[in-house]
Design a protein around this motif. Sequence first.
Motif, PDB file in Angstrom:
ATOM      1  N   UNK A  91       0.801  -1.223   0.000  1.00  0.00           N
ATOM      2  CA  UNK A  91       0.000   0.000   0.000  1.00  0.00           C
ATOM      3  C   UNK A  91       0.830   1.267   0.000  1.00  0.00           C
ATOM      4  N   UNK A  92       2.039   1.196  -0.562  1.00  0.00           N
ATOM      5  CA  UNK A  92       2.948   2.349  -0.524  1.00  0.00           C
ATOM      6  C   UNK A  92       2.412   3.558  -1.273  1.00  0.00           C
ATOM      7  N   UNK A  93       1.540   3.327  -2.245  1.00  0.00           N
ATOM      8  CA  UNK A  93       1.021   4.436  -3.052  1.00  0.00           C
ATOM      9  C   UNK A  93      -0.479   4.619  -2.872  1.00  0.00           C
ATOM     10  N   UNK A  94      -1.002   4.108  -1.790  1.00  0.00           N
ATOM     11  CA  UNK A  94      -2.433   4.239  -1.524  1.00  0.00           C
ATOM     12  C   UNK A  94      -2.826   5.714  -1.457  1.00  0.00           C
ATOM     13  N   UNK A  95      -3.873   6.077  -2.195  1.00  0.00           N
ATOM     14  CA  UNK A  95      -4.351   7.454  -2.210  1.00  0.00           C
ATOM     15  C   UNK A  95      -3.622   8.358  -3.178  1.00  0.00           C
ATOM     16  N   UNK A 102      10.676  -2.124 -11.428  1.00  0.00           N
ATOM     17  CA  UNK A 102       9.396  -1.524 -11.062  1.00  0.00           C
ATOM     18  C   UNK A 102       9.206  -1.514  -9.549  1.00  0.00           C
ATOM     19  N   UNK A 103       9.623  -2.578  -8.890  1.00  0.00           N
ATOM     20  CA  UNK A 103       9.512  -2.635  -7.433  1.00  0.00           C
ATOM     21  C   UNK A 103      10.348  -1.528  -6.788  1.00  0.00           C
ATOM     22  N   UNK A 104      11.546  -1.316  -7.321  1.00  0.00           N
ATOM     23  CA  UNK A 104      12.402  -0.237  -6.813  1.00  0.00           C
ATOM     24  C   UNK A 104      11.777   1.124  -7.121  1.00  0.00           C
ATOM     25  N   UNK A 105      11.240   1.262  -8.327  1.00  0.00           N
ATOM     26  CA  UNK A 105      10.632   2.534  -8.735  1.00  0.00           C
ATOM     27  C   UNK A 105       9.504   2.937  -7.791  1.00  0.00           C
ATOM     28  N   UNK A 106       8.723   1.964  -7.352  1.00  0.00           N
ATOM     29  CA  UNK A 106       7.604   2.259  -6.449  1.00  0.00           C
ATOM     30  C   UNK A 106       8.085   2.969  -5.189  1.00  0.00           C
ATOM     31  N   UNK A 107       9.242   2.567  -4.670  1.00  0.00           N
ATOM     32  CA  UNK A 107       9.756   3.234  -3.459  1.00  0.00           C
ATOM     33  C   UNK A 107      10.086   4.687  -3.745  1.00  0.00           C
ATOM     34  N   UNK A 108      10.547   4.985  -4.956  1.00  0.00           N
ATOM     35  CA  UNK A 108      10.907   6.358  -5.317  1.00  0.00           C
ATOM     36  C   UNK A 108       9.686   7.216  -5.616  1.00  0.00           C
ATOM     37  N   UNK A 109       8.565   6.584  -5.863  1.00  0.00           N
ATOM     38  CA  UNK A 109       7.309   7.314  -6.057  1.00  0.00           C
ATOM     39  C   UNK A 109       6.569   7.506  -4.738  1.00  0.00           C
ATOM     40  N   UNK A 110       6.989   6.787  -3.714  1.00  0.00           N
ATOM     41  CA  UNK A 110       6.296   6.819  -2.429  1.00  0.00           C
ATOM     42  C   UNK A 110       6.874   7.895  -1.521  1.00  0.00           C
TER      43      UNK A 110
END
Length: 293
Positions: free
Chosen positions: A8-12, A233-241
Amino acid sequence: MPDKAHYGLLKGKKGIVFGPLDESSIGWQIALHAYNEGAEIAISNVATALRFGNIDELAGKCGDAPVIVCDATKNEDVDKAFVELKKKFGPVDFIVHSIGMSQNIRKQMPYEELNYEWFMRTLDVSGMSLHRLVSYALRNGAINDGGSILALSYIASQRNYWTYSDMGDAKSLLESIVRSYGPRLAQRGIRINTISQSPTYTKAGSGIPGFEQMHEYSDLMSPLGNASAEECAEYAVTLLSDLTRKVTMQNLFHDGGYSSMGATIPMIRLAHEALHDEDLARRVDLEDYKPSR
């Protein structure tokens, strides 16, 4: 991806990914992972990509994500894209630039004989388009304070990779735009970074002459092996969070440790054997590259 854990790192959050084409593309994987981490996603690419790619399939997997047609080399297209995006979503929390193309590489033009019109096209599509996306997002109020902008790079921006040709120049431009924009975006708490990814079997990557050998070499030189598009993509998600809200203006290597290695034992042994096997050296054109004695 039912077997993958989601946090749920990008929830909302809401965001747009420019450039996904098919399942092999890193942009595709980033969009899918961002959606699975709770984000609302919009997808964008040029009209021809919408006809020949599988973007409708990706949109379906991302909760019927809106698909916005946009040529990122055209001011009017980018302007309209962000107007449309803002109408659908309001301001977004992240923008992903996953765009790259070189006609010189496609046509296997030697670097010394580049077609300059194609060269300018490479720089525009693969580098300047990031500047255009950021600029029009700001002009249209289409990105929130505290947002994240992410682009994809490659180590050839800093080192010479013979067959990567003018794309190396384009990636250097891309990273320079990130550094130049960083302090300006920081006034609103917006960060901007690039990921320097391992060689990856995408449509664009596999078109590079000698790509298979590049991929094998990188895998042997990387302590953890090459990173896949899905792992990127998994790494990218952390940079978007929000977990990385103080990371900006960085070129972040996601390459299994390749960028920090001098040589691995298998590669040293392989080079030693090749240099001392005259027939093998001749077959791979090593004769012109023998070290001084």
